[in-house]
Design a protein around this motif. Structure first.
Motif, PDB file in Angstrom:
ATOM      1  N   ALA A   1     -12.308  -4.178  -5.443  1.00  0.00           N
ATOM      2  CA  ALA A   1     -12.000  -5.601  -5.965  1.00  0.00           C
ATOM      3  C   ALA A   1     -11.030  -5.172  -7.160  1.00  0.00           C
ATOM      4  CB  ALA A   1     -13.193  -6.180  -6.662  1.00  0.00           C
ATOM      5  N   ARG A   2     -11.350  -4.275  -8.059  1.00  0.00           N
ATOM      6  CA  ARG A   2     -10.290  -3.791  -9.096  1.00  0.00           C
ATOM      7  C   ARG A   2      -8.884  -3.560  -8.377  1.00  0.00           C
ATOM      8  NH1 ARG A   2     -14.795  -0.948 -11.101  1.00  0.00           N
ATOM      9  NH2 ARG A   2     -14.135   0.783 -10.013  1.00  0.00           N
ATOM     10  N   THR A   3      -8.806  -2.716  -7.471  1.00  0.00           N
ATOM     11  CA  THR A   3      -7.353  -2.663  -6.860  1.00  0.00           C
ATOM     12  C   THR A   3      -6.763  -3.972  -6.624  1.00  0.00           C
ATOM     13  OG1 THR A   3      -8.316  -0.514  -5.930  1.00  0.00           O
ATOM     14  CG2 THR A   3      -6.257  -1.461  -5.021  1.00  0.00           C
ATOM     15  N   VAL A   4      -7.481  -4.860  -5.908  1.00  0.00           N
ATOM     16  CA  VAL A   4      -6.783  -6.038  -5.171  1.00  0.00           C
ATOM     17  C   VAL A   4      -6.523  -6.768  -6.252  1.00  0.00           C
ATOM     18  CG1 VAL A   4      -7.407  -7.975  -3.854  1.00  0.00           C
ATOM     19  CG2 VAL A   4      -8.022  -5.894  -3.027  1.00  0.00           C
ATOM     20  N   CYS A   5      -7.365  -7.199  -7.539  1.00  0.00           N
ATOM     21  CA  CYS A   5      -7.182  -7.916  -8.599  1.00  0.00           C
ATOM     22  C   CYS A   5      -5.918  -7.488  -9.289  1.00  0.00           C
ATOM     23  CB  CYS A   5      -8.601  -8.068  -9.446  1.00  0.00           C
ATOM     24  SG  CYS A   5      -9.978  -8.811  -8.568  1.00  0.00           S
ATOM     25  N   ALA A   6      -5.923  -6.073  -9.541  1.00  0.00           N
ATOM     26  CA  ALA A   6      -4.818  -5.576 -10.034  1.00  0.00           C
ATOM     27  C   ALA A   6      -3.469  -6.056  -9.536  1.00  0.00           C
ATOM     28  CB  ALA A   6      -5.013  -4.191 -10.367  1.00  0.00           C
ATOM     29  N   LEU A   7      -3.556  -5.860  -8.083  1.00  0.00           N
ATOM     30  CA  LEU A   7      -2.274  -6.477  -7.360  1.00  0.00           C
ATOM     31  C   LEU A   7      -1.986  -7.805  -7.610  1.00  0.00           C
ATOM     32  CD1 LEU A   7      -2.718  -4.699  -3.978  1.00  0.00           C
ATOM     33  CD2 LEU A   7      -0.992  -3.996  -5.658  1.00  0.00           C
ATOM     34  N   LEU A   8      -3.067  -8.782  -7.330  1.00  0.00           N
ATOM     35  CA  LEU A   8      -2.665 -10.233  -7.689  1.00  0.00           C
ATOM     36  C   LEU A   8      -2.310 -10.449  -8.997  1.00  0.00           C
ATOM     37  CD1 LEU A   8      -5.793 -11.388  -5.633  1.00  0.00           C
ATOM     38  CD2 LEU A   8      -3.607 -11.087  -4.703  1.00  0.00           C
ATOM     39  N   ALA A   9      -2.817  -9.959  -9.926  1.00  0.00           N
ATOM     40  CA  ALA A   9      -2.239 -10.147 -11.187  1.00  0.00           C
ATOM     41  C   ALA A   9      -1.005  -9.879 -11.605  1.00  0.00           C
ATOM     42  CB  ALA A   9      -3.203  -9.407 -12.404  1.00  0.00           C
ATOM     43  N   GLU A  10      -0.561  -8.824 -10.917  1.00  0.00           N
ATOM     44  CA  GLU A  10       1.031  -8.480 -11.093  1.00  0.00           C
ATOM     45  C   GLU A  10       2.012  -9.746 -10.630  1.00  0.00           C
ATOM     46  OE1 GLU A  10       1.727  -4.815  -9.032  1.00  0.00           O
ATOM     47  OE2 GLU A  10       0.620  -3.473 -10.482  1.00  0.00           O
ATOM     48  N   VAL A  11       1.551 -10.268  -9.584  1.00  0.00           N
ATOM     49  CA  VAL A  11       2.398 -11.415  -9.167  1.00  0.00           C
ATOM     50  C   VAL A  11       1.776 -12.868  -9.645  1.00  0.00           C
ATOM     51  CG1 VAL A  11       2.911 -10.320  -7.050  1.00  0.00           C
ATOM     52  CG2 VAL A  11       0.930 -11.648  -6.952  1.00  0.00           C
ATOM     53  N   GLY A  12       0.972 -12.958 -10.510  1.00  0.00           N
ATOM     54  CA  GLY A  12       0.450 -14.102 -11.145  1.00  0.00           C
ATOM     55  C   GLY A  12      -0.709 -14.915 -10.759  1.00  0.00           C
ATOM     56  N   HIS A  13      -1.428 -14.294 -10.003  1.00  0.00           N
ATOM     57  CA  HIS A  13      -2.666 -14.950  -9.227  1.00  0.00           C
ATOM     58  C   HIS A  13      -3.832 -14.855 -10.273  1.00  0.00           C
ATOM     59  CE1 HIS A  13      -1.081 -16.326  -5.880  1.00  0.00           C
ATOM     60  NE2 HIS A  13      -0.552 -15.051  -5.290  1.00  0.00           N
ATOM     61  N   ALA A  14      -4.695 -15.879 -10.677  1.00  0.00           N
ATOM     62  CA  ALA A  14      -5.708 -15.596 -11.210  1.00  0.00           C
ATOM     63  C   ALA A  14      -6.964 -15.343 -10.232  1.00  0.00           C
ATOM     64  CB  ALA A  14      -6.404 -17.013 -12.193  1.00  0.00           C
TER      65      ALA A  14
ATOM     66  N   PRO B   1      -6.002  -4.516   7.176  1.00  0.00           N
ATOM     67  CA  PRO B   1      -6.791  -2.963   7.421  1.00  0.00           C
ATOM     68  C   PRO B   1      -6.909  -2.180   6.167  1.00  0.00           C
ATOM     69  CG  PRO B   1      -4.556  -2.889   8.196  1.00  0.00           C
ATOM     70  CD  PRO B   1      -4.826  -4.185   7.945  1.00  0.00           C
ATOM     71  N   LYS B   2      -8.038  -1.236   5.957  1.00  0.00           N
ATOM     72  CA  LYS B   2      -7.958  -0.586   4.801  1.00  0.00           C
ATOM     73  C   LYS B   2      -7.610   0.766   5.122  1.00  0.00           C
ATOM     74  CE  LYS B   2     -12.275  -1.754   3.581  1.00  0.00           C
ATOM     75  NZ  LYS B   2     -13.357  -2.116   2.728  1.00  0.00           N
ATOM     76  N   PRO B   3      -7.251   1.761   4.230  1.00  0.00           N
ATOM     77  CA  PRO B   3      -6.720   1.367   2.829  1.00  0.00           C
ATOM     78  C   PRO B   3      -5.655   0.400   2.753  1.00  0.00           C
ATOM     79  CG  PRO B   3      -5.843   3.473   3.563  1.00  0.00           C
ATOM     80  CD  PRO B   3      -6.857   3.127   4.727  1.00  0.00           C
ATOM     81  N   ILE B   4      -5.794  -0.363   1.769  1.00  0.00           N
ATOM     82  CA  ILE B   4      -4.697  -1.760   1.714  1.00  0.00           C
ATOM     83  C   ILE B   4      -3.551  -1.181   1.450  1.00  0.00           C
ATOM     84  CG2 ILE B   4      -4.395  -3.254   0.315  1.00  0.00           C
ATOM     85  CD1 ILE B   4      -7.473  -3.749  -0.097  1.00  0.00           C
ATOM     86  N   ASP B   5      -2.504  -1.820   2.155  1.00  0.00           N
ATOM     87  CA  ASP B   5      -1.059  -1.644   1.964  1.00  0.00           C
ATOM     88  C   ASP B   5      -0.749  -2.840   0.894  1.00  0.00           C
ATOM     89  OD1 ASP B   5       1.787  -2.069   1.936  1.00  0.00           O
ATOM     90  OD2 ASP B   5       1.925  -1.083   3.902  1.00  0.00           O
ATOM     91  N   PRO B   6      -0.302  -2.733  -0.411  1.00  0.00           N
ATOM     92  CA  PRO B   6       0.018  -3.641  -1.247  1.00  0.00           C
ATOM     93  C   PRO B   6       0.998  -4.596  -0.729  1.00  0.00           C
ATOM     94  CG  PRO B   6      -0.191  -1.559  -2.330  1.00  0.00           C
ATOM     95  CD  PRO B   6      -0.071  -1.111  -1.055  1.00  0.00           C
ATOM     96  N   GLU B   7       2.118  -4.123  -0.279  1.00  0.00           N
ATOM     97  CA  GLU B   7       3.126  -5.097   0.013  1.00  0.00           C
ATOM     98  C   GLU B   7       2.504  -5.830   1.357  1.00  0.00           C
ATOM     99  OE1 GLU B   7       7.506  -4.659   1.973  1.00  0.00           O
ATOM    100  OE2 GLU B   7       6.735  -2.952   1.332  1.00  0.00           O
ATOM    101  N   ARG B   8       1.887  -5.335   2.342  1.00  0.00           N
ATOM    102  CA  ARG B   8       1.371  -6.118   3.489  1.00  0.00           C
ATOM    103  C   ARG B   8       0.119  -7.404   2.680  1.00  0.00           C
ATOM    104  NH1 ARG B   8      -1.524  -4.146   9.114  1.00  0.00           N
ATOM    105  NH2 ARG B   8      -1.882  -6.160   9.805  1.00  0.00           N
TER     106      ARG B   8
END
Length: 417
Positions: A13-26, A100-107
Motif C-alpha cells: 500500500a505504501r509503495t502504491v500510494c507513493a506512486l499515485l501521489a506523484e501523479v496527483g491521485h488522492a 503482476p507483482k513485483p509492481i512495475d510503476p510505469e505499467r
C-alpha cells in the motif's frame, strides 16, 4: 483527480500510494476486505487497486460491492500468482486488468490511466456466479498468455459465440473448457464435436442426431450433440473441416436456435452456447469457396487466438513441469524433473506441434530415462521433436531456426506433484 482505494498489505500500500501521489491521485487504504467495505462506504471512490489475496478473502470479492456503491469505478487486481486461475477469476468478476507483482510503476500508472479514461464506456458489470472448481488448465505466465486469460475471463461471463484460433496443439479445447467451467452455466454439459475426426457421412448424424430408420444402420433414435449440450456449451473443434452441405444446416441452427434430427420433422430448441475452434484460415477458405461467409460471420462474434509455444518460450519450464507430473503417473515411472541442459534444449526448440508435441517428447524421454531426472541424452536419443527443425503441421513449411534462448542459465525443472 480520482480518489483511489488501495487494499493491500502495508508495504504494498505504501509503495502504491507513493506512486499515485506523484501523479496527483488522492488515496484511501485498507488491509482487509472488512476494512475496505467500511472505507468504501465513507468515501467517493473513483478507482480501486485490490490485492488478489487478502487476509479475509480474495480481493475480487469486493468488486460487486464497489459496483453497487460506486458504479463503474474501475478495479485493478494486484497479483503475485502467475497462473491461470487468479487472472481468469479476477477478469470474470469484473476487473479492468491484473497487474503482476513485483509492481512495475510505469505499467501500473499506465493501466490505471487507461482504466479511468475508458470508464464507463468499456467497464463491464459482470453477473456473479459461484466460484468454479479448478478447470483443466491452460498454463503460462507470459504476457501473451496473460492477455489470453483476460479475454477468456471476460468472455466467460457472457453467452456470446466465441471463435478460438491457433495452431494445432496450442490448447484450443482447453480454452473452450475454461470458457465453460468459469461461466454461469458450468453445471450444464460441455459437448464437443471433433469435426476433423468424423467421416463425412457421419458428421450430420453426430451433430443433429437421427430418428430410427433415417439411414442404413440407424436402428434406434439417437440424440445429437446439439441436443446433448442442453444449456451448456457446444464445442465445434476444427470447424473448418465441416462439409459445405452441413454448414448450411449449422447456419440455420445459429440463426433460428432450432434444429431437427435426421429423418424427423419436429423442430427442437437449441439453447447451448457455441464455441468453435480451428487452426485454419477461415477467411481464406471463404475466398476459396470452401467455407460459407455467412457462417463465418456468425461464428466470429468474439475471437481469442492462442499463441504458439515458440512465441512464449518463457512458459515452457512451467508447462514442462505440469506435463511431467501427469506423464510420470501415466507411464508408471518416478520422474522428478529435468536437468538444466535438458530444459535449455527444450527452450531452444521450435515445437511446431506446440504443447501436444512437447508432451509427446517428454513422454518418450520419461520412458527412456534411466534415473529420475530427464537429461539431454534422454531427449536427443534420435527424437526429432527437440531439434527445432521439424515441419509445421499447419503450414507444411520448415520451421525457422530459433535465435532466442532463455536469459541466463535455466533452472532445473521438477515435475508437478
Amino acid at each position: 483527480m480520482a480518489s483511489v482505494l488501495v487494499v493491500a498489505d502495508p508495504d504494498t500500500a505504501r509503495t502504491v500510494c507513493a506512486l499515485l501521489a506523484e501523479v496527483g491521485h488522492a488515496t484511501v487504504t485498507a488491509e482487509t476486505l472488512a476494512e475496505a467495505r467500511r472505507v468504501a462506504g465513507r468515501h467517493a471512490i473513483g478507482a480501486a487497486l485490490l490485492d488478489a489475496v487478502l487476509p479475509d478473502g480474495a480481493g475480487s470479492a469486493l468488486i460487486p460491492e464497489l459496483r453497487r456503491r460506486h458504479g463503474r469505478a474501475p478495479v485493478l487486481i494486484l497479483t503475485g500468482d502467475d497462473g491461470m486461475e487468479a487472472t481468469i477469476v479476477a477478469m470474470r468478476d469484473g476487473a479492468f486488468d491484473c497487474i503482476p507483482k513485483p509492481i512495475d510503476p510505469e505499467r501500473l500508472l499506465g493501466r490505471l490511466e487507461d482504466a479511468l479514461r475508458l470508464t464507463p464506456a468499456q467497464a463491464i458489470a459482470v453477473p456473479q456466479v459461484p466460484e468454479a472448481d479448478r478447470a483443466a488448465e491452460l498454463v503460462g505466465s507470459s504476457p501473451a498468455m496473460r492477455e489470453v486469460f483476460k479475454k477468456l475471463g471476460l468472455l466467460a461471463a457472457s453467452r456470446a459465440t466465441v471463435l478460438l484460433l491457433g495452431e494445432s496443439g496450442t490448447g484450443k479445447e482447453l480454452a473452450a473448457r475454461v470458457l465453460h467451467d468459469y461461466g454461469a452455466n458450468r453445471g450444464a454439459p460441455f459437448v464437443a464435436v471433433h469435426c476433423a475426426a468424423l467421416p463425412r457421412p457421419l458428421v450430420e448424424a453426430e451433430i443433429f442426431g437421427h430418428r430410427k430408420g433415417a439411414f442404413t444402420g440407424a436402428d434406434r433414435d439417437k440424440p445429437g450433440k446439439l441436443e446433448l449440450a442442453g444449456e451448456g456449451t457446444f464445442f465445434l473443434d476444427e470447424v473448418g473441416e465441416i462439409p459445405l452441405e452441413t454448414q448450411v444446416k449449422l447456419l440455420r441452427v445459429l440463426q433460428e436456435r432450432q434444429f431437427e434430427r435426421l429423418g424427423d420433422t419436429q423442430p427442437r430448441d437449441f439453447r447451448a452456447r457455441v464455441v468453435a475452434a480451428t487452426h485454419r484460415d477461415l477467411e481464406a477458405l471463404v475466398e476459396a469457396g470452401q467455407f460459407r461467409e455467412d457462417l463465418y460471420y456468425r461464428l466470429n462474434v468474439a475471437t481469442v487466438t492462442i499463441p504458439p509455444l515458440r512465441e512464449r518460450r518463457e512458459d515452457l519450464p512451467l508447462i514442462a513441469s505440469r506435463l511431467l507430473g501427469d506423464i510420470a503417473r501415466e507411464v508408471g515411472r518416478k520422474v522428478d524433473g529435468l536437468s538444466v541442459a535438458a530444459l535449455e534444449r527444450l527452450c531452444a526448440s521450435d515445437w511446431p506441434g506446440n504443447v501436444r508435441q512437447l508432451r509427446n517428447a517428454l513422454t518418450h524421454a520419461a520412458v527412456r530415462c534411466r534415473g529420475r531426472i530427464i537429461d539431454l541424452d534422454d531427449l536427443s536419443d534420435g527424437d526429432p521433436s527437440v531439434t527445432g527443425t521439424g515441419e509445421h503441421p499447419d503450414t507444411r513449411r520448415a520451421a525457422r531456426p530459433t535465435t532466442g534462448r532463455p536469459a541466463g542459465p535455466a533452472p532445473a525443472v521438477r515435475a508437478s506433484p
